[in-house]
Design a protein around this motif. Sequence first.
Motif, PDB file in Angstrom:
ATOM      1  N   PRO A   1    -104.206  74.221  68.233  1.00 28.18           N
ATOM      2  CA  PRO A   1    -102.956  74.957  68.027  1.00 28.18           C
ATOM      3  C   PRO A   1    -103.181  76.229  67.225  1.00 28.18           C
ATOM      4  O   PRO A   1    -103.908  76.231  66.228  1.00 28.18           O
ATOM      5  CB  PRO A   1    -102.079  73.964  67.254  1.00 28.18           C
ATOM      6  N   VAL A   2    -102.552  77.320  67.676  1.00 23.96           N
ATOM      7  CA  VAL A   2    -102.776  78.635  67.064  1.00 23.96           C
ATOM      8  C   VAL A   2    -101.448  79.307  66.742  1.00 23.96           C
ATOM      9  O   VAL A   2    -100.519  79.314  67.544  1.00 23.96           O
ATOM     10  CB  VAL A   2    -103.601  79.550  67.993  1.00 23.96           C
ATOM     11  N   ARG A   3    -101.415  79.912  65.573  1.00 22.04           N
ATOM     12  CA  ARG A   3    -100.304  80.753  65.142  1.00 22.04           C
ATOM     13  C   ARG A   3    -100.765  82.214  65.205  1.00 22.04           C
ATOM     14  O   ARG A   3    -101.842  82.536  64.702  1.00 22.04           O
ATOM     15  CB  ARG A   3     -99.925  80.398  63.704  1.00 22.04           C
TER      16      ARG A   3
ATOM     17  N   ALA B   1     -95.595  81.695  64.991  1.00 27.23           N
ATOM     18  CA  ALA B   1     -95.845  83.063  64.537  1.00 27.23           C
ATOM     19  C   ALA B   1     -95.402  83.208  63.088  1.00 27.23           C
ATOM     20  O   ALA B   1     -94.535  82.473  62.602  1.00 27.23           O
ATOM     21  CB  ALA B   1     -95.104  84.074  65.415  1.00 27.23           C
ATOM     22  N   SER B   2     -96.005  84.176  62.393  1.00 29.33           N
ATOM     23  CA  SER B   2     -95.622  84.481  61.021  1.00 29.33           C
ATOM     24  C   SER B   2     -95.874  85.960  60.768  1.00 29.33           C
ATOM     25  O   SER B   2     -96.541  86.634  61.561  1.00 29.33           O
ATOM     26  CB  SER B   2     -96.412  83.625  60.027  1.00 29.33           C
ATOM     27  N   TRP B   3     -95.349  86.459  59.639  1.00 28.75           N
ATOM     28  CA  TRP B   3     -95.556  87.874  59.328  1.00 28.75           C
ATOM     29  C   TRP B   3     -95.626  88.065  57.819  1.00 28.75           C
ATOM     30  O   TRP B   3     -95.088  87.271  57.041  1.00 28.75           O
ATOM     31  CB  TRP B   3     -94.448  88.756  59.906  1.00 28.75           C
TER      32      TRP B   3
ATOM     33  N   ARG C   1     -85.413  91.254  62.728  1.00 25.18           N
ATOM     34  CA  ARG C   1     -86.049  91.552  64.015  1.00 25.18           C
ATOM     35  C   ARG C   1     -87.072  90.486  64.372  1.00 25.18           C
ATOM     36  O   ARG C   1     -87.140  90.023  65.514  1.00 25.18           O
ATOM     37  CB  ARG C   1     -86.723  92.927  63.967  1.00 25.18           C
ATOM     38  N   PHE C   2     -87.907  90.110  63.395  1.00 26.13           N
ATOM     39  CA  PHE C   2     -88.925  89.097  63.652  1.00 26.13           C
ATOM     40  C   PHE C   2     -88.290  87.765  64.039  1.00 26.13           C
ATOM     41  O   PHE C   2     -88.698  87.131  65.022  1.00 26.13           O
ATOM     42  CB  PHE C   2     -89.807  88.914  62.421  1.00 26.13           C
ATOM     43  N   LYS C   3     -87.290  87.355  63.291  1.00 24.37           N
ATOM     44  CA  LYS C   3     -86.646  86.073  63.566  1.00 24.37           C
ATOM     45  C   LYS C   3     -86.027  86.040  64.955  1.00 24.37           C
ATOM     46  O   LYS C   3     -86.184  85.065  65.707  1.00 24.37           O
ATOM     47  CB  LYS C   3     -85.581  85.806  62.501  1.00 24.37           C
TER      48      LYS C   3
ATOM     49  N   ASP D   1     -90.439  80.127  67.328  1.00 24.89           N
ATOM     50  CA  ASP D   1     -89.721  79.868  66.081  1.00 24.89           C
ATOM     51  C   ASP D   1     -89.627  78.387  65.733  1.00 24.89           C
ATOM     52  O   ASP D   1     -89.076  78.020  64.695  1.00 24.89           O
ATOM     53  CB  ASP D   1     -88.305  80.451  66.151  1.00 24.89           C
ATOM     54  N   ALA D   2     -90.164  77.520  66.579  1.00 25.47           N
ATOM     55  CA  ALA D   2     -90.062  76.086  66.316  1.00 25.47           C
ATOM     56  C   ALA D   2     -90.997  75.669  65.185  1.00 25.47           C
ATOM     57  O   ALA D   2     -92.067  76.259  64.987  1.00 25.47           O
ATOM     58  CB  ALA D   2     -90.394  75.293  67.583  1.00 25.47           C
TER      59      ALA D   2
END
Length: 360
Positions: free
Chosen positions: A229-231, A261-263, A325-327, A336-337
């Motif tokens: 699994p990759v983010r 995903a993350s930022w 915007r990211f959300k 987003d899960a």
Amino acid sequence: MSCETPIDPARRKARGVASNPSGRFDLARSETHDGWDVGEEPQPSIRTEVRDEVVKTAISYNRSPDLPFDRSVNPYRGCEHGCVYCFARPSHAYLGLSPGLDFETRLLARPGLPEVLAQELSARRYRVAPIAIGTNTDPYQPLEKDRAITRAVLEVLAAFNHPVAIVTKGTGIERDLDLLAPMAAKGLVRVGVSVTTLDAGLSRRMEPRVPTPARRLQTIRRLTNAGVPVRIMISPIVPGLTDHEVEALLVAGRDAGADAASWIMLRLPREVSQLWQDWLAEHEPGRAEKVMARLREMHGGRDYDPRWGHRMRGEGEYAQMIAQRFKAAARRVGLDAATLPLRCDLFAVPPQPGDQMSLF
């Protein structure tokens, strides 16, 4: 502008910063000039030097509420990737070295790390929780190809069935799929791959020795195809330079197989601020004022605010806009899960030679 003398561009080709300022703990600062014009004689290019460090402890613990882990392991100090914006650059000052070019050219390898890690994991007082690798400097920087310290660390963690989270920009992680895939099948590993921009030219200037954005997306695909699994980590977001790519980066990550995903916003702690501003003056002079204005707007007029809860993303209208915007984009592309936590219940100290075997 920086008061440090810039190094000849020919000598620092494929390096991230233009200077090598003294570390803040270097008390013996001096500068002399012998009268010769060094520009008349070509200087050799700057090569990477590597020294070995004697490892006394393997696991570093933290209590930061900004981080989703409380322990980490770092196989190397310094990073040849040379990302100009790297928040870890100031850590080189603790070694008596410069956060500038020293950070990317004078590296410390920790070959005894796997053995010390195994000892610490075997201690009766040890309580298992996910270990993070790559939180300070990249465990798959070019040096890893020859030294393989990160691989040896993974071999230890696999033997103990210990959960691990890896962060990298390096495609060298693909070499270790034979270790990572079985660990992933047990729920023991998750990887974060950082992709800052899809613009290969901008990436080359900001991150001179990092694989191209397209190649990093290919790494995400190869990891996920193997069941790892990759983010996708959109970090750092650079105001006025890469912020328009948030949605495109999320789509690219999703298409490559990422499931999360993350930022993080650009951070400029200590010496990084001046190094970054020197880079802007050289590579993006037309945008420099806008970039710094946005950053200061998010940090109460300062280049950086180190407070917990603020340092990763800033505050104010612009920071809120990026977060929204990211959300929204992450929701649209299905990134987003919540992800499953890494398993800790499988941890066990492997039997050692001479141990009495259990009857059951």
